[in-house]
Design a protein around this motif. Structure first.
Motif, PDB file in Angstrom:
ATOM      1  N   UNK A 180      -7.425  31.034   7.617  1.00 21.14           N
ATOM      2  CA  UNK A 180      -8.593  31.127   6.723  1.00 21.14           C
ATOM      3  C   UNK A 180      -8.191  31.938   5.490  1.00 21.14           C
ATOM      4  N   UNK A 181      -7.515  31.247   4.583  1.00 28.56           N
ATOM      5  CA  UNK A 181      -6.922  31.904   3.421  1.00 28.56           C
ATOM      6  C   UNK A 181      -7.991  32.521   2.527  1.00 28.56           C
ATOM      7  N   UNK A 182      -9.089  31.795   2.320  1.00 27.54           N
ATOM      8  CA  UNK A 182     -10.147  32.301   1.431  1.00 27.54           C
ATOM      9  C   UNK A 182     -10.740  33.607   1.962  1.00 27.54           C
ATOM     10  N   UNK A 183     -10.999  33.665   3.265  1.00 29.25           N
ATOM     11  CA  UNK A 183     -11.558  34.889   3.863  1.00 29.25           C
ATOM     12  C   UNK A 183     -10.567  36.045   3.751  1.00 29.25           C
ATOM     13  N   UNK A 184      -9.299  35.750   4.032  1.00 27.01           N
ATOM     14  CA  UNK A 184      -8.270  36.782   3.913  1.00 27.01           C
ATOM     15  C   UNK A 184      -8.193  37.302   2.489  1.00 27.01           C
ATOM     16  N   UNK A 185      -8.282  36.393   1.517  1.00 23.54           N
ATOM     17  CA  UNK A 185      -8.169  36.797   0.107  1.00 23.54           C
ATOM     18  C   UNK A 185      -9.368  37.632  -0.322  1.00 23.54           C
ATOM     19  N   UNK A 186     -10.562  37.285   0.167  1.00 23.39           N
ATOM     20  CA  UNK A 186     -11.752  38.073  -0.198  1.00 23.39           C
ATOM     21  C   UNK A 186     -11.624  39.504   0.302  1.00 23.39           C
TER      22      UNK A 186
END
Length: 634
Positions: A180-186
């Motif tokens: 979950x790249x987006x969650x990690x980035x947030x």
């Protein structure tokens, strides 16, 4: 490890402590105060499980077994010495464990990858009314699967720990590993201060999923780098078809003074194998031997794979024979290396030795051995191995095994049998199998069957670049230029781009790449001068170019000129002008070598006295004194 460790009983302790250093001095008022401190120091500096048991015995003799600090230190030390059962047993003896004891227990299990047990202890701790701290959360998040991590994220928010740097770093790692790249980035972007661990987690996340630009952007922002972040970035390049970048970054790592470890060399050896960079691969091998990196099964297998792909089967065999422990992966790598070099007898002999020594083959083993059979036309042996998978080894053939059999049959000219096998497959054939059949149709001039297969693929929406290219080439070989034009127009309207031929050669630890007709190289003038000299040699041998391999509607002279500047010819010419006489020239080509370049390379090896090793898309060719190891069967 099973859950029985929770109820494990403490190991029997010695009646007396044998080490004088572990026995406290006679009791005095001052000694009563100093003794716990002395024992704490001994626990912290214990050198072995046996030493720790002696200290534990002394602690019991002097009635200090209820001391919370000493028990906590003992619990941690047992785990650090690999005695997790003893650590759990000691924990179970404590009627009122603190959050520190629970956290140490959770950390020790998570550190060993025993996440189900770690999570179970976390739940038990919460059920006992013990509130976790930030370190508890950061411990349980280690190696935590995504769904469990999301639940822990909710708990961390509820208890106010989500702002803690360690907890947030652990959450970034959970989402990154879970894809979950987006969650990690947030989470990453919301961190006021980014630690080395959180930066590395983000690099690993991007690199693992092929987002190399984003990974490199984070990497370049780092003011401090350890070997882990270097490894993450290098491996990202190596695993996603960027071996050049992997080797460039590896050189930068060395220049920065970072010390490569086992993970580093595994990634770099993979990159060397992809590029055929034998000289650098040998340097890495020397680095392993001279810098204390253990030659275990992983490193040994990586070396075998690298040497095989770089064209040195002799070095691969040498590494294989020197390995003390060979698992099935190492055997598979060696069999595969023999196979791609066309050494079928070596592959079959290695397989037989493996079975005789009691190593059970797996599905990958049979892919390797069937590949060996296909490269030398061993049809009977191929069928025997294929049938033995189910009958003897209880291994269900996969699509890759069917692909090997289709390749074996079709290359030997039995296209009807290969086509029948495809239609009888228990699984849906993929583009690779259809491409193998089409390639054989081109090789054996079976235009009608090729059209039937191509129409089927287009109708099913399975046609790809290879489908159109092979069909176009089949028409071109038969001189049907109208059909060629139609296929190429269809390719253009479908947005299909034909893959360009590219050849590379390593000289002085640098890989040089060439396209057909390439003039970008700094030594382009000398290369083309060498090509003219080669052409004069060929004329002296009365060689006639195989212009029927030129799949364009051109005149004979233009076809000959087109063949003269194929990428492999440019690479060979560069090798001749850049290396000493007698040196082996090693070429890597991304496509199948054409029959004209194959014939010309045989003559060049004869005229120059050079051995030329060429790896094309399918296999290796060893050209020596006018002959090729493939026996013209490729």
């Amino acid at each position: 490890m099973s859950m029985s460790i929770v109820s494990a009983t403490p190991p029997p302790l010695p009646a007396t402590a044998k080490s004088p250093s572990a026995v406290p001095p006679p009791t005095t008022a001052a000694a009563d105060t100093a003794r716990p401190q002395r024992l704490a120091s001994l626990i912290d500096n214990s050198t072995s499980p046996g030493h720790l048991l002696q200290i534990h015995a002394a602690l019991l003799r002097h009635g200090l077994h209820r001391d919370r600090i000493l028990n906590f230190k003992l619990q941690r030390s047992y785990s650090s010495h690999g005695r997790l059962r003893s650590s759990v047993a000691l924990f179970n003896c404590d009627p009122n464990p603190t959050v520190f004891n629970w956290t140490a227990l959770i950390h020790d299990h998570a550190h060993l990858g025993l996440h189900p047990q770690a999570l179970l202890y976390f739940v038990q701790m919460m059920g006992d009314g013990i509130e976790p701290n930030a370190f508890t959360f950061s411990s349980v998040l280690k190696s935590c699967p995504l769904e469990s991590g999301k639940a822990l994220h909710c708990h961390a928010v509820k208890l106010g720990f989500c702002s803690d740097a360690y907890v947030r770093t652990g959450l970034v790692d959970v989402y990154a590993r879970g894809g979950e790249i987006a969650s990690a980035r947030r989470l990453f972007d919301s961190m006021p201060e980014r630690s080395l661990v959180s930066l590395t987690a983000m690099i690993t996340c991007y690199a693992k999923h092929g987002e190399l630009k984003e990974a490199r952007a984070v990497f370049d922002e780092m003011l401090e780098r350890d070997v882990v972040c270097w490894n993450a970035m290098i491996d990202g390049y190596a695993q996603h078809g960027k071996p050049d970048e992997a080797l460039v970054l590896f050189r930068q790592m060395l220049s920065a003074g970072a010390r490569p470890n086992e993970v580093t060399v595994l990634s770099v050896l993979s990159a060397c194998g992809q590029l055929g960079a034998l000289e650098l691969g040998r340097w890495i091998h020397s680095h392993i031997e001279n810098n204390g990196i253990q030659m275990n099964a992983h490193v040994g297998t990586a070396l075998i794979d690298m040497y095989s792909k770089c064209g040195s089967l002799e070095d691969a065999l040498s590494v294989f024979e020197s390995m003390n422990h060979k698992d099935v992966v190492a055997w598979n790598s060696m069999i595969s290396g023999c196979a791609i070099h066309g050494s079928s007898q070596c592959a079959l002999g290695t397989f037989n030795t493996m079975c005789r020594l009691g190593v059970k083959p797996n599905d990958v083993t049979f892919i390797a051995i069937l590949t060996a059979c296909s490269h030398t036309g061993l049809i009977k042996e191929g069928w025997d191995f294929f049938n033995s998978m189910k009958d003897k080894y209880r291994i269900q053939p996969k699509i890759e095994h069917y692909g090997c059999m289709v390749n074996l049959l079709s290359r030997a000219g039995n296209l009807e049998g290969a086509y029948q096998l495809v239609k009888e497959m228990e699984t849906e054939p993929d583009a690779v199998i259809w491409g193998t059949l089409l390639g054989a149709c081109r090789l054996h001039a079976k235009t009608a069957l090729a059209e039937e297969i191509a129409e089927f693929l287009v109708g099913k929406g399975l046609a790809n670049c290879g489908t159109y290219t092979l069909l176009s080439n089949i028409y071109a070989a038969s001189g049907d230029w109208d059909a060629v034009a139609k296929v190429r127009a269809l390719m253009k309207s479908s947005g299909v781009i034909k893959e360009k031929g590219c050849s590379s050669i390593e000289v002085n630890n640098r890989v040089h790449e060439f396209l057909a007709g390439d003039k970008r190289h700094p030594k382009s003038r000398e290369i083309y001068s060498m090509l003219e000299e080669i052409n004069s040699w060929l004329k002296a041998y009365n060689y006639r170019a195989q212009t029927d391999t030129v799949l364009h509607d051109l005149g004979e002279e233009q076809k000959e000129q087109s063949l003269e500047v194929h990428s492999e010819r440019l690479a060979i010419a560069f090798g001749l002008i850049s290396t000493e006489a007698g040196t082996t020239i090693r070429i890597v080509k991304n496509l199948r070598v054409c029959s004209d370049c194959h014939a010309v390379t045989k003559l060049i090896s004869l005229m120059t006295g050079r051995k030329i090793v060429m790896r094309d898309r399918n296999r290796f060719h060893h050209f020596v004194n006018g002959s090729c190891s493939c026996g013209d069967y490729w």
